[in-house]
Design a protein around this motif. Structure first.
Motif, mmCIF file in Angstrom:
data_model
loop_
_atom_site.group_PDB
_atom_site.id
_atom_site.type_symbol
_atom_site.label_atom_id
_atom_site.label_comp_id
_atom_site.label_asym_id
_atom_site.label_seq_id
_atom_site.Cartn_x
_atom_site.Cartn_y
_atom_site.Cartn_z
ATOM 1 N N ASP A 189 -93.994 -67.035 77.405
ATOM 2 C CA ASP A 189 -94.924 -66.939 78.742
ATOM 3 C C ASP A 189 -94.180 -67.583 79.637
ATOM 4 O O ASP A 189 -93.376 -68.823 79.295
ATOM 5 N N PRO A 190 -94.508 -67.812 80.907
ATOM 6 C CA PRO A 190 -94.211 -68.468 82.097
ATOM 7 C C PRO A 190 -94.728 -69.868 81.645
ATOM 8 O O PRO A 190 -95.604 -70.057 81.539
ATOM 9 N N MET A 191 -93.956 -70.990 82.331
ATOM 10 C CA MET A 191 -94.532 -72.117 82.381
ATOM 11 C C MET A 191 -95.579 -72.257 83.453
ATOM 12 O O MET A 191 -95.558 -71.757 84.577
ATOM 13 N N THR A 192 -96.801 -73.323 83.202
ATOM 14 C CA THR A 192 -97.959 -73.186 84.102
ATOM 15 C C THR A 192 -98.229 -74.294 84.406
ATOM 16 O O THR A 192 -98.871 -74.584 85.299
ATOM 17 N N ASP A 193 -97.608 -75.626 84.158
ATOM 18 C CA ASP A 193 -97.846 -77.052 84.609
ATOM 19 C C ASP A 193 -96.724 -77.441 85.161
ATOM 20 O O ASP A 193 -95.774 -77.842 84.582
ATOM 21 N N PRO A 194 -96.974 -78.039 86.661
ATOM 22 C CA PRO A 194 -95.789 -78.598 87.265
ATOM 23 C C PRO A 194 -95.288 -79.689 86.767
ATOM 24 O O PRO A 194 -94.158 -80.177 86.932
ATOM 25 N N TYR A 195 -96.278 -80.408 86.216
ATOM 26 C CA TYR A 195 -95.694 -81.513 85.798
ATOM 27 C C TYR A 195 -94.694 -81.641 84.509
ATOM 28 O O TYR A 195 -93.777 -82.342 84.291
ATOM 29 N N ASP A 196 -94.989 -80.728 83.682
ATOM 30 C CA ASP A 196 -94.080 -80.240 82.544
ATOM 31 C C ASP A 196 -92.914 -79.899 83.078
ATOM 32 O O ASP A 196 -91.706 -79.996 82.593
ATOM 33 N N ILE A 197 -93.186 -79.000 84.095
ATOM 34 C CA ILE A 197 -91.718 -78.393 84.887
ATOM 35 C C ILE A 197 -90.780 -79.619 85.284
ATOM 36 O O ILE A 197 -89.671 -79.548 85.140
ATOM 37 N N ARG A 198 -91.313 -80.547 85.990
ATOM 38 C CA ARG A 198 -90.718 -81.462 86.412
ATOM 39 C C ARG A 198 -89.896 -82.314 85.410
ATOM 40 O O ARG A 198 -88.884 -82.737 85.433
ATOM 41 N N ASP A 199 -90.824 -82.721 84.334
ATOM 42 C CA ASP A 199 -90.175 -83.256 83.272
ATOM 43 C C ASP A 199 -89.201 -82.715 82.570
ATOM 44 O O ASP A 199 -88.136 -83.407 81.927
ATOM 45 N N THR A 200 -89.285 -81.423 82.268
ATOM 46 C CA THR A 200 -88.262 -80.696 81.503
ATOM 47 C C THR A 200 -87.067 -80.437 82.585
ATOM 48 O O THR A 200 -85.892 -80.419 81.997
ATOM 49 N N LEU A 201 -87.290 -80.138 83.609
ATOM 50 C CA LEU A 201 -86.250 -79.442 84.423
ATOM 51 C C LEU A 201 -85.782 -80.407 85.887
ATOM 52 O O LEU A 201 -85.197 -79.755 86.604
ATOM 53 N N GLU A 202 -86.231 -81.697 85.765
ATOM 54 C CA GLU A 202 -86.004 -82.536 87.161
ATOM 55 C C GLU A 202 -84.566 -82.425 87.518
ATOM 56 O O GLU A 202 -84.252 -82.704 88.713
ATOM 57 N N HIS A 203 -83.636 -82.289 86.688
ATOM 58 C CA HIS A 203 -82.110 -82.649 86.732
ATOM 59 C C HIS A 203 -81.616 -81.334 87.192
ATOM 60 O O HIS A 203 -80.532 -81.240 87.759
ATOM 61 N N ALA A 204 -82.399 -80.418 86.813
ATOM 62 C CA ALA A 204 -81.694 -78.885 87.142
ATOM 63 C C ALA A 204 -82.184 -78.138 88.649
ATOM 64 O O ALA A 204 -81.689 -77.154 88.949
ATOM 65 N N LEU A 205 -83.239 -78.794 88.925
ATOM 66 C CA LEU A 205 -83.928 -78.122 90.295
ATOM 67 C C LEU A 205 -83.886 -79.047 91.502
ATOM 68 O O LEU A 205 -83.787 -80.536 91.050
ATOM 69 N N ASP A 206 -83.900 -78.526 92.586
ATOM 70 C CA ASP A 206 -83.998 -79.466 93.660
ATOM 71 C C ASP A 206 -85.350 -79.556 94.310
ATOM 72 O O ASP A 206 -85.676 -80.762 94.964
ATOM 73 N N LEU A 207 -86.480 -78.909 93.724
ATOM 74 C CA LEU A 207 -87.591 -78.973 94.392
ATOM 75 C C LEU A 207 -88.639 -78.264 93.297
ATOM 76 O O LEU A 207 -88.486 -77.212 92.734
ATOM 77 N N VAL A 208 -89.745 -79.025 92.751
ATOM 78 C CA VAL A 208 -90.746 -78.484 92.333
ATOM 79 C C VAL A 208 -92.077 -78.494 93.410
ATOM 80 O O VAL A 208 -92.383 -79.751 93.415
#
Length: 206
Positions: A152-171
């Motif tokens: 399933d797609p991720m639904t919580d932007p804070y989880d996204i930031r915690d998990t992928l903050e070094h792989a993304l430029d912007l959440v």
């Protein structure tokens, strides 16, 4: 370290939308809300950004990427469809569907399925996406933000930031935006086929 924008889901702040568009134009990879969970997006023509998304999702070259578009006129630049399919699209967009079409020559080859030459098309029902596409003036190259091993797609932007903050430029935090993935419909001149049932009602395409 990724930036983190909190954007109002109904009245997106123009200043933040403009900054988000600049991140995309500059080759950035973003996580952003749709009407079916969060997605990863980048500039349509940026090979390096597409490769970064492939690495995050661990995608092979057979994965169908999706172009997230503003409207039907923009879709017609990238996908082949007749009047019958146009009416189906008009009656069911914007909404929680991904449509698989035969692609036109305007779609970069690296985004196509290597054998079928198809491309996914979306018009999400989400004000943040609409504002971002209007600012960009072109589609966003996109895939659902589903981590390797998950369904399933991720639904919580804070989880996204915690998990992928070094792989993304912007959440982009646009709040909660659904748990189910899109309903996927393959459309060509000969047939219309529902290939995955998700948030969108499959009945119009039966």
């Amino acid at each position: 370290m990724s930036q983190f924008f909190q954007i109002h889901p109904e009245n997106p702040q123009a200043r933040l939308i403009k900054q988000a568009a600049e991140v995309i134009r500059g080759g950035g990879v973003i996580a952003y809300p749709t009407d079916c969970g969060y997605s990863l997006g980048c500039h349509l023509g940026d090979k390096t950004a597409v490769d970064r998304i492939r690495a995050i999702r661990r995608l092979d070259d057979k994965h169908n990427f999706t172009l997230v578009c503003r409207d039907l006129s923009e879709i017609s630049t990238y996908a082949r469809f007749d009047n019958h399919l146009y009416r189906l699209l008009k009656n069911n967009t914007p909404g929680p569907y991904t449509f698989i079409f035969n692609a036109t020559s305007e779609v970069p080859r690296r985004l196509l399925h290597p054998k079928r030459k198809t491309i996914g098309i979306r018009i999400p029902n989400n004000q943040i996406v609409s504002a971002l596409l209007e600012e960009l003036g072109e589609p966003i190259m996109s895939v659902s933000l589903i981590l390797p091993g998950e369904t399933d797609p991720m639904t919580d932007p804070y989880d996204i930031r915690d998990t992928l903050e070094h792989a993304l430029d912007l959440v982009i935090d646009g709040g909660f935006c659904g748990l189910q993935p899109t309903t996927v419909v393959k459309m060509d001149a000969d047939s219309v086929e529902v290939v995955r049932i998700g948030a969108g009602d499959p009945a119009p395409f039966a």
